[in-house]
Scaffold this motif. Structure first.
Motif, mmCIF file in Angstrom:
data_model
loop_
_atom_site.group_PDB
_atom_site.id
_atom_site.type_symbol
_atom_site.label_atom_id
_atom_site.label_comp_id
_atom_site.label_asym_id
_atom_site.label_seq_id
_atom_site.Cartn_x
_atom_site.Cartn_y
_atom_site.Cartn_z
ATOM 1 N N ALA A 196 0.839 -1.205 0.000
ATOM 2 C CA ALA A 196 0.000 0.000 0.000
ATOM 3 C C ALA A 196 0.874 1.256 0.000
ATOM 4 N N LEU A 197 1.924 1.228 0.814
ATOM 5 C CA LEU A 197 2.819 2.393 0.879
ATOM 6 C C LEU A 197 3.517 2.610 -0.460
ATOM 7 N N SER A 198 3.927 1.500 -1.094
ATOM 8 C CA SER A 198 4.587 1.612 -2.393
ATOM 9 C C SER A 198 3.653 2.247 -3.413
ATOM 10 N N ARG A 199 2.398 1.821 -3.361
ATOM 11 C CA ARG A 199 1.448 2.378 -4.318
ATOM 12 C C ARG A 199 1.276 3.884 -4.086
ATOM 13 N N ALA A 200 1.212 4.280 -2.825
ATOM 14 C CA ALA A 200 1.050 5.708 -2.519
ATOM 15 C C ALA A 200 2.294 6.495 -2.927
ATOM 16 N N LEU A 201 3.462 5.917 -2.672
ATOM 17 C CA LEU A 201 4.708 6.629 -2.971
ATOM 18 C C LEU A 201 5.009 6.654 -4.465
ATOM 19 N N ALA A 202 4.454 5.716 -5.207
ATOM 20 C CA ALA A 202 4.661 5.702 -6.651
ATOM 21 C C ALA A 202 3.548 6.456 -7.370
ATOM 22 N N SER A 203 2.845 7.302 -6.643
ATOM 23 C CA SER A 203 1.784 8.122 -7.237
ATOM 24 C C SER A 203 2.308 9.544 -7.411
ATOM 25 N N PRO A 204 1.566 10.387 -8.121
ATOM 26 C CA PRO A 204 2.028 11.777 -8.251
ATOM 27 C C PRO A 204 1.621 12.656 -7.072
ATOM 28 N N TYR A 205 1.144 12.085 -5.960
ATOM 29 C CA TYR A 205 0.537 12.910 -4.914
ATOM 30 C C TYR A 205 1.502 13.357 -3.813
ATOM 31 N N GLU A 206 2.775 13.250 -4.090
ATOM 32 C CA GLU A 206 3.803 13.816 -3.200
ATOM 33 C C GLU A 206 3.626 13.466 -1.734
ATOM 34 N N VAL A 207 3.569 12.177 -1.479
ATOM 35 C CA VAL A 207 3.485 11.664 -0.110
ATOM 36 C C VAL A 207 4.790 12.004 0.612
ATOM 37 N N THR A 208 4.695 12.585 1.830
ATOM 38 C CA THR A 208 5.912 12.987 2.535
ATOM 39 C C THR A 208 6.195 12.107 3.755
ATOM 40 N N GLY A 209 5.441 11.029 3.887
ATOM 41 C CA GLY A 209 5.707 10.080 4.957
ATOM 42 C C GLY A 209 4.901 8.831 4.696
ATOM 43 N N GLY A 210 5.517 7.671 4.914
ATOM 44 C CA GLY A 210 4.804 6.415 4.722
ATOM 45 C C GLY A 210 5.324 5.410 5.726
ATOM 46 N N ALA A 211 4.519 5.068 6.738
ATOM 47 C CA ALA A 211 5.017 4.213 7.816
ATOM 48 C C ALA A 211 4.005 3.132 8.178
ATOM 49 N N HIS A 212 4.507 2.054 8.756
ATOM 50 C CA HIS A 212 3.642 0.956 9.209
ATOM 51 C C HIS A 212 4.093 0.486 10.578
ATOM 52 N N LEU A 213 3.153 0.512 11.518
ATOM 53 C CA LEU A 213 3.442 0.045 12.875
ATOM 54 C C LEU A 213 2.802 -1.331 13.042
ATOM 55 N N GLN A 214 3.610 -2.326 13.392
ATOM 56 C CA GLN A 214 3.019 -3.657 13.614
ATOM 57 C C GLN A 214 2.017 -3.601 14.753
ATOM 58 N N ASN A 215 2.350 -2.776 15.742
ATOM 59 C CA ASN A 215 1.434 -2.594 16.860
ATOM 60 C C ASN A 215 1.101 -1.114 17.007
ATOM 61 N N GLY A 216 -0.033 -0.712 16.498
ATOM 62 C CA GLY A 216 -0.465 0.680 16.627
ATOM 63 C C GLY A 216 -0.901 0.957 18.051
ATOM 64 N N PRO A 217 -1.350 2.188 18.328
ATOM 65 C CA PRO A 217 -1.722 2.581 19.693
ATOM 66 C C PRO A 217 -2.774 1.651 20.308
ATOM 67 N N ASP A 218 -3.696 1.127 19.499
ATOM 68 C CA ASP A 218 -4.714 0.242 20.069
ATOM 69 C C ASP A 218 -4.347 -1.238 19.893
ATOM 70 N N GLY A 219 -3.083 -1.491 19.563
ATOM 71 C CA GLY A 219 -2.618 -2.871 19.455
ATOM 72 C C GLY A 219 -2.737 -3.460 18.054
ATOM 73 N N ALA A 220 -3.588 -2.874 17.222
ATOM 74 C CA ALA A 220 -3.757 -3.388 15.860
ATOM 75 C C ALA A 220 -2.749 -2.725 14.927
ATOM 76 N N PRO A 221 -2.385 -3.419 13.830
ATOM 77 C CA PRO A 221 -1.452 -2.821 12.871
ATOM 78 C C PRO A 221 -2.009 -1.515 12.301
ATOM 79 N N LEU A 222 -1.134 -0.520 12.175
ATOM 80 C CA LEU A 222 -1.555 0.794 11.677
ATOM 81 C C LEU A 222 -0.605 1.254 10.567
ATOM 82 N N GLU B 134 8.903 6.370 -18.961
ATOM 83 C CA GLU B 134 7.850 7.397 -19.021
ATOM 84 C C GLU B 134 6.496 6.862 -19.478
ATOM 85 N N GLU B 135 6.516 5.775 -20.249
ATOM 86 C CA GLU B 135 5.221 5.209 -20.643
ATOM 87 C C GLU B 135 4.438 4.749 -19.434
ATOM 88 N N ASP B 136 5.156 4.402 -18.378
ATOM 89 C CA ASP B 136 4.489 3.975 -17.157
ATOM 90 C C ASP B 136 4.307 5.124 -16.171
#
Lengths: 380, 479
Positions: A196-222, B134-136
């Motif tokens: 999911a992070l790769s997809r976001a970072l390979a987009s044109p939307y200029e993501v400035t942070g991408g992180a994954h916590l195995q244990n988020g604040p409520d214990g579930a992955p975040l 660039e095609e991708d």
């Protein structure tokens, strides 16, 4: 042992020129990484002060002992910041004292925004340093583009005080983003999260942070994704990213600046491991290699930053360095022991050819072998 | 510009050298006939020419290693060459040197969109790296204006920049890993498809070392998804000072354009005659480009235009379509061609703190009058990287020397105000003898000590970067 804290560059140069035994080079002493040397401490903490700040040119020059907090405060007044978001190691390492701007560059400390804007080393424009013979040398300057001679600025960044004692740094700063927002996905496996992070970072939307916590604040992955910029841009990009990530569940959109800032500060400083026992490794790999690597280490907990490319790995106290090194044998990258009983194996072993270049450079910059001799070991 | 005299002992070993090179490389990869080596006698700095002893064009890292090992064993200097587009003489050979060209190393080895990198052989041109992805929807960000021709090897050697580096950085900020062959033939790997290579930052050291530390044969480069769109705004001002202030204000307000380009009147007029882009006839012109979705672009341009208005522009043209964007960029992109049409010119490359822009432009004007040579300015204003073009007539005796003297004065001026001699072209031979204006002897000594570690025999591109008298002792000891 009391530290030597020269107040001027000349005084520091004098100490080095007359020294003939190894010294432990530090800034504020808040990032003791690797095996420290037994010799006297030589600290730059008294070389303090901002010498030049031109907001319109995005440049700042400071003595290396200047507290990071002072630099950040000065920048904030003009709506600017250290874009590479340097981590504060005190919580993770249980240290006290004042982190210095010199220490940030000596350890090339970069936070979550590194994936988008670059590392500390990418923002360092110029340095002055004292070499192992006591000479004051300089390289680079205070302009953004400079290819005049070899780039020793990069070499000094991340050299942990093994090549010279930096006395002054010139750096590039950037405007603060006007707004910030964050998308969150819950319950993802490590593999899906990195996808999911790769997809976001390979987009044109200029993501400035991408992180994954195995244990988020409520214990579930975040899984969290940060976007910054103009208010309307953020809303638009959040919307596009939500569509893009649809296959991974419904991403919630957090627009509260304080909560977003707080969350990313926790990720930057690896807050989830502050009160948890065990050794902590910092591992840089290709993002898609990360989940497989983590799965190989028994009893480990991971925080993935940089879209998965940076793993903060908490392992049982006393876990042998070999456990990590063996797990990494088939994975290109490098691992550094940040918290734990510092043996000689804290830094990534180097290949013989690269190790020989390290030794050669250290012998040229520090012929008397004074500076942090135990750090950045070459032993393969 | 002096070059060291060729070593007669090396010239005498030519036949043996060719024999040994031909034993490890295919016959067509070793060129030694003087009528063919002439094609390699210069690079983009055409005022200086010298045919090399021989040229080798290896087709693999192993062949590069074999060729270097033989030259190392026979003490023959090697001048690495990318595409030969250097404006600083970085690939200028000496009579006793072997040119090692990477032109046959053009493969894409690996493309990975999930992890956002591409691994290529370094003879590949800059633009064709982007061409491969660039095609991708992806691109490789550094975009030197020679990007159609220049090779990644040369980009790494010179740490090349481009118009868009204000946002995306230069080569060193986009380079993740290299395969590098040392002068003795040892093949090394540094970094890879992950961030921040282990150990000392050798990647950062190699980038910009002008082919003096090793020959990079493969590179892992960061690629990015293309922005949704990009549009410029063009603005004209009646003084360079005001334009300079406008640049500073734009940067301060917190918008980060991808490019801020500047042209002065002589340059505007020349390009208008050449390209007819419809630029206003004014003292200074700025092209500011921003990226994003349509709405994002509008929002950013609005902020920029608001700032521009406060400086009383004499012209303001906001692009609202691809076609208009092309027209706005047309003049800027043809500026160098336009200048070449009317004159011979020398292109300088000093960088200054942005705040010094008005003063430096004024001083350049004064120096231009003093020397009696026209100077046109076109440059990347956002990062202070200037490109004064000194116009001269190469056919008139003494003009090249006069032009070089004026160039030296302008570069010294850049250093005086806190800048540097070269922002993206490199030192090569062109600025070699000015290095002591920027650095103290000890600062150069430590740089030369770095070369001692990588290339103890001083065989790789030895007569570049450092003033000849500074590197004399090392080069002579190596003979």
């Amino acid at each position: 042992m009391t530290a030597l804290t020269p107040k001027t560059e000349a005084e520091l140069a004098e100490i080095v020129a007359s020294a003939n035994a190894p010294m432990r080079i530090t800034g504020g002493g808040t990032r003791p990484i690797g095996k420290p040397c037994d010799g006297p401490v030589l600290s730059t903490s008294a070389l303090s002060g901002i010498e030049l700040y031109e907001p319109g040119a995005l440049t700042l020059v400071a003595r290396t002992g200047t507290p990071v907090s002072e630099v950040e405060k000065t920048l904030a007044k003009e709506g600017q910041r250290l874009a590479f978001e340097p981590m504060d190691h005190r919580g993770l390492l249980g240290t006290t004292g004042e982190p210095t701007i010199g220490g940030v560059f000596a350890a090339n400390v970069s936070g979550p925004r590194r994936i988008q804007t670059g590392a500390a080393r990418d923002f360092l424009l110029g340095v002055r340093f004292v070499d192992g013979t006591g000479q004051v040398l300089r390289n680079g300057g205070r302009v953004m583009k400079n290819v005049t001679g070899y780039d020793l600025v990069k070499l000094m960044a991340g050299s942990y005080g093994t090549l010279g004692v930096m006395t002054e740094v010139a750096l590039k700063v950037l405007p603060k983003s006007r707004h910030t927002g964050m998308l969150a996905l819950t319950g993802l496996s490590d593999t899906d999260a990195v996808r999911a992070l790769s997809r976001a970072l390979a987009s044109p939307y200029e993501v400035t942070g991408g992180a994954h916590l195995q244990n988020g604040p409520d214990g579930a992955p975040l899984t969290v994704i940060r976007i910054e910029g103009f208010e309307n841009s953020i809303a638009y990009r959040a919307d596009e990213l939500q569509k893009l990530l649809g296959a991974f569940g419904t991403a919630t959109f957090e627009t509260d600046a304080d909560r977003t800032t707080q969350r990313w500060r926790e990720i930057r400083d690896v807050a989830m491991f502050h009160d948890a026992p065990g050794d902590v490794w910092r591992i840089s790999v290709k993002p898609s290699d990360a989940p497989g690597l983590v799965a190989q280490v028994p009893g480990a907990e991971a925080l993935y930053d940089w879209g998965g490319g940076l793993i903060w790995l908490r392992v049982p106290e006393g876990t042998q360095a070999d456990t990590i090194r063996n797990a990494m044998q088939a994975t290109p990258g490098h691992a550094t022991l940040i918290r734990g009983a510092a043996g000689a194996g804290a830094f990534q072993p180097l290949s013989p050819a690269i190790g020989a270049l390290h030794d050669g450079l250290r012998a040229k910059f520090d012929p008397k072998g004074l500076f942090n001799p135990g750090l950045m070991d070459r032993a393969a | 510009m002096d070059m060291p005299n060729p070593n007669p002992l090396i010239l005498a070993r030519k036949a043996k050298l060719i024999e040994r090179l031909e034993a490890v490389l295919p016959p067509e990869a070793v060129i030694h006939d003087p009528s063919e080596t002439r094609a390699y006698e210069c690079d983009g700095l055409t005022a200086y020419k010298c045919p090399p002893l021989a040229v080798v064009l290896p087709a693999s890292t192993q062949e590069v290693s074999d060729a270097l090992r033989i030259c190392h064993e026979m003490d023959v200097p090697v001048v690495p060459r990318g595409a030969g587009t250097s404006l600083a003489g970085g690939a200028l050979p000496t009579e006793d040197s072997v040119i090692l060209g990477v032109a046959k190393l053009t493969d894409v080895l690996e493309t990975d969109y999930d992890n956002r990198f591409i691994r290529v052989q370094t003879g590949r041109t800059n633009l064709s790296v982007t061409g491969a992805v660039e095609e991708d929807g992806f691109f490789y960000a550094p975009d030197p204006s020679s990007q159609l021709a220049c090779a990644i090897a040369g980009n790494i050697a010179m740490n090349s920049g481009g118009a868009h580096c204000l946002k995306y950085g230069v080569t060193t900020n986009n380079l993740l890993g290299v395969t590098m062959v040392m002068m003795d033939g040892t093949i090394t790997q540094i970094g890879g498809a992950f961030l921040d290579a282990e150990g000392l930052d050798l990647l950062g050291l190699i980038c910009g070392s002008e082919g003096q530390l090793g020959v990079v044969t493969e590179a892992t480069l960061r690629i990015l998804h293309k922005p949704e769109g990009a549009r410029p705004v063009l603005m004209g001002f009646d003084s360079s000072e005001v334009a300079g202030q406008c640049v500073s204000d734009i940067i301060k307000v917190g918008v980060l354009p991808v490019a801020i380009e500047f042209m002065d009147r002589p340059c505007i007029r020349a390009t208008e005659n050449f390209a007819g882009a419809g630029y206003p006839d004014c003292e200074a012109l700025l092209i500011v480009e921003v990226e994003g979705s349509d709405a994002e672009i509008d929002e950013q341009l609005e902020t920029i235009i608001e700032i521009a208005q406060s400086h009383n522009p004499v012209a303001l043209r906001q692009s609202s379509s691809d076609d208009e964007s092309k027209r706005i960029w047309l003049g800027r992109k043809s500026a160098f061609g336009a200048m070449g049409k009317i004159n011979d010119y020398m292109c300088l490359d000093g960088t200054i703190p942005v705040s010094q822009l008005p003063y430096v432009l004024k001083r350049i004007g004064e120096l231009s009058q003093e020397f009696g040579l026209d100077v046109a300015n076109v440059f990347h204003a956002g990062d202070g990287n200037m490109h004064p073009l000194i116009l001269f007539n190469a056919n008139e005796p003494g003009q090249l020397e006069l032009c070089e003297d004026l160039g030296a004065e302008i570069l010294k001026l850049c250093v005086e105000v806190g800048g540097c001699l070269t922002g993206e072209h490199g030192v090569g031979i062109e600025k070699r003898d000015l290095m002591l204006h920027q650095y103290d002897p000890a600062d150069l000594e430590i740089q030369m000590a770095v070369k001692d570690v990588f290339d103890p025999g001083w065989l790789l591109n030895p007569a570049k970067v450092f003033p000849l008298q500074s590197s004399d002792a090392r080069r002579i000891a190596a003979e």
